[in-house]
Design an enzyme around this catalytic site. Structure first.
Site, PDB file in Angstrom:
ATOM      1  N   ARG A 143       1.010  -1.336  -0.177  1.00 17.73           N
ATOM      2  CA  ARG A 143       0.021  -0.108   0.027  1.00 17.73           C
ATOM      3  C   ARG A 143       1.008   1.070  -0.168  1.00 17.73           C
ATOM      4  NH1 ARG A 143      -5.519   1.465   3.630  1.00 17.73           N
ATOM      5  NH2 ARG A 143      -5.987  -0.098   1.887  1.00 17.73           N
ATOM      6  N   HIS A 172      -7.431   1.102  -6.502  1.00  9.53           N
ATOM      7  CA  HIS A 172      -7.522   0.228  -5.371  1.00  9.53           C
ATOM      8  C   HIS A 172      -8.174  -1.110  -5.778  1.00  9.53           C
ATOM      9  CE1 HIS A 172      -7.832  -1.246  -1.468  1.00  9.53           C
ATOM     10  NE2 HIS A 172      -8.753  -0.323  -0.878  1.00  9.53           N
ATOM     11  N   GLN A 211      -9.988  -3.763  -3.446  1.00  7.58           N
ATOM     12  CA  GLN A 211     -11.288  -3.281  -3.162  1.00  7.58           C
ATOM     13  C   GLN A 211     -12.563  -3.603  -3.982  1.00  7.58           C
ATOM     14  OE1 GLN A 211     -12.220  -1.818  -0.152  1.00  7.58           O
ATOM     15  NE2 GLN A 211     -14.568  -2.198  -1.138  1.00  7.58           N
ATOM     16  N   ASP A 218     -17.049   7.718  -1.386  1.00  6.38           N
ATOM     17  CA  ASP A 218     -15.821   7.437  -0.817  1.00  6.38           C
ATOM     18  C   ASP A 218     -15.813   8.478   0.204  1.00  6.38           C
ATOM     19  OD1 ASP A 218     -13.434   6.256   0.340  1.00  6.38           O
ATOM     20  OD2 ASP A 218     -12.486   6.607  -1.586  1.00  6.38           O
ATOM     21  N   CYS A 257     -16.527   1.687   0.624  1.00 10.60           N
ATOM     22  CA  CYS A 257     -15.180   0.876   0.721  1.00 10.60           C
ATOM     23  C   CYS A 257     -14.872   0.962   2.073  1.00 10.60           C
ATOM     24  CB  CYS A 257     -14.059   1.338  -0.213  1.00 10.60           C
ATOM     25  SG  CYS A 257     -13.409   2.929   0.139  1.00 10.60           S
ATOM     26  N   ARG A 266     -14.078  -8.416   1.419  1.00 11.05           N
ATOM     27  CA  ARG A 266     -12.727  -8.307   1.165  1.00 11.05           C
ATOM     28  C   ARG A 266     -12.041  -9.381   1.568  1.00 11.05           C
ATOM     29  NH1 ARG A 266     -10.323  -3.296   1.050  1.00 11.05           N
ATOM     30  NH2 ARG A 266      -8.695  -4.603   0.534  1.00 11.05           N
TER      31      ARG A 266
HETATM   32  N1   CP Z   1     -11.347  -0.072   2.293  1.00  3.35           N
HETATM   33  C1   CP Z   1     -10.032  -0.107   2.663  1.00  3.35           C
HETATM   34  O1   CP Z   1      -9.362  -0.239   1.985  1.00  3.35           O
HETATM   35  O2   CP Z   1     -10.127   0.112   4.038  1.00  3.35           O
HETATM   36  P1   CP Z   1      -8.600   0.251   4.797  1.00  3.35           P
HETATM   37  O3   CP Z   1      -7.983   1.415   4.504  1.00  3.35           O
HETATM   38  O4   CP Z   1      -9.112  -0.064   6.427  1.00  3.35           O
HETATM   39  O5   CP Z   1      -8.022  -0.993   4.591  1.00  3.35           O
HETATM   40  N1  NVA Z   2      -9.924   6.977  -1.252  1.00  6.68           N
HETATM   41  C1  NVA Z   2      -9.556   6.620   0.037  1.00  6.68           C
HETATM   42  C2  NVA Z   2      -9.563   5.079   0.166  1.00  6.68           C
HETATM   43  C3  NVA Z   2      -9.432   4.461   1.635  1.00  6.68           C
HETATM   44  C4  NVA Z   2      -9.684   2.861   1.663  1.00  6.68           C
HETATM   45  C5  NVA Z   2      -7.972   6.905   0.415  1.00  6.68           C
HETATM   46  O1  NVA Z   2      -7.241   6.698  -0.475  1.00  6.68           O
HETATM   47  O2  NVA Z   2      -8.035   7.194   1.449  1.00  6.68           O
END
Ligand code: CP
Ligand code: NVA
Length: 308
Positions: free
Chosen positions: A106, A133, A136, A224, A264, A292
């Site tokens: 990540r 993502h 997701q 989101d 998400c 997930r």
């Molecule tokens: N939706 C998602 O990726 O959540 P987290 O940031 O908690 O992993």
């Molecule tokens: N768009 C958000 C998604 C988190 C799962 C971010 O990148 O913070």
């Protein structure tokens, strides 16, 4: 170690055709239903997870999936590794490939994922970047298939920020043939590259600044957070820009009566979504979060070559 020739990364949905994405979803769905047992699929395998940003769902669902598939998970934050002190991604990838069977990352910078994939000799999995993502979206697609079956007949509406998660929705819309009506502020459009890709592939993707028009007749309404990880400095202006795009009961009323709401998560309750919608009868957010875990098992089985 997985050989280079058989290596399957999972960096973006666009790297796979719809048939392969469907196979991955089917693996996850069959494990969820109990039809397939992947309890030993990762026996003797180690998956490294690296997080440059916080995570609850991705971290815990992935680690749980690895454990339930008989594998071993290692988790590193930037300060735990020499990456945080300037060792190159390429050198890190070369070294990690000598130890582990997959690298999941990540990151704030999608180029780190492509660089990692270029130099690693084991599969590399995108756990969210500033660009996309895809993991997701696999859970989201699974959730929609459970509720509606054939995705190609659906209208999905996105009301909110033009962010990383939306880019993966654009990719999914093209691959699975559903209509995606995006409503976002002029200043927060999805990346031009993502929209151009959709046009080049004749995807049924439209963009407007009108949430009501986007949601009218939708089967799925998605949003989101207004402030993604890494966007914190812009937070005050984002709040002003995005307030008209909040998903509340009034906006949901324009969707089909059996429409579902998806997010998400994590949610900022009262900002992009009201409590009434997130906790209401149309919310699929909790099934989506559960999926997930199941979708991740499909991705792991696919990337580590024991299934699919
Ligand atoms: N939706 C998602 O990726 O959540 P987290 O940031 O908690 O992993
Ligand atoms: N768009 C958000 C998604 C988190 C799962 C971010 O990148 O913070």
């Amino acid at each position: 170690m997985t050989s280079l020739s058989s290596r399957r990364n999972f960096l973006d949905l666009v790297d796979y055709d719809a048939a392969d994405l469907q196979k991955i979803l089917a693996i996850g769905g069959n494990v969820k239903s109990g039809e397939t047992d992947l309890g030993h699929a990762l026996a003797g395998k180690t998956v490294l997870m690296m997080f440059e940003k916080p995570s609850t769902r991705t971290r815990v669902s992935l680690e749980t999936a690895i454990n339930q598939m008989g594998g071993t998970a290692i988790v590193l934050s930037p300060n735990d590794s020499q990456l945080g002190r300037g060792e190159t991604v390429a050198d890190t990838a070369r070294v990690l490939s000598r130890y582990v069977d997959a690298i999941a990352l990540r990151t704030h910078d999608h180029r780190k994922l492509t660089e990692m994939a270029k130099y690693a000799t084991v599969p590399v999995i995108n756990l969210l970047s500033d660009w996309s993502h895809p993991c997701q979206l696999m859970a989201d697609l699974m959730t929609m298939q459970e509720r509606f079956g054939d995705l190609s007949k659906l209208k999905v509406a996105w009301s909110g920020d033009g962010n990383n998660v939306l880019h993966s929705w654009i990719h999914a819309a093209e691959r699975f043939g559903f209509e995606l009506c995006i409503a976002c502020p002029e200043e927060r459009m999805p990346a031009a590259d993502a929209l151009q890709w959709a046009r080049d592939h004749d995807a049924k993707v439209t963009v407007s600044h009108d949430p009501e028009a986007a949601v009218t007749g939708a089967n799925v309404v998605v949003t989101d957070v207004w402030v993604s990880m890494g966007d914190e400095k812009a937070a005050p202006s984002l709040h002003n820009m995005l307030a008209p795009f909040r998903v509340d009961e009034e906006l949901m009323a324009h969707a089909e009566p059996d429409a579902i709401f998806m997010h998400c998560l994590p949610a900022k309750r009262g900002q992009e979504v009201t409590d009434g919608v997130l906790d209401g009868p149309q919310s699929a957010a909790w099934d989506e979060a559960e999926n997930r875990l199941h979708a991740t098992k499909g991705i792991l089985a696919w990337c580590l070559g024991r299934s699919g």
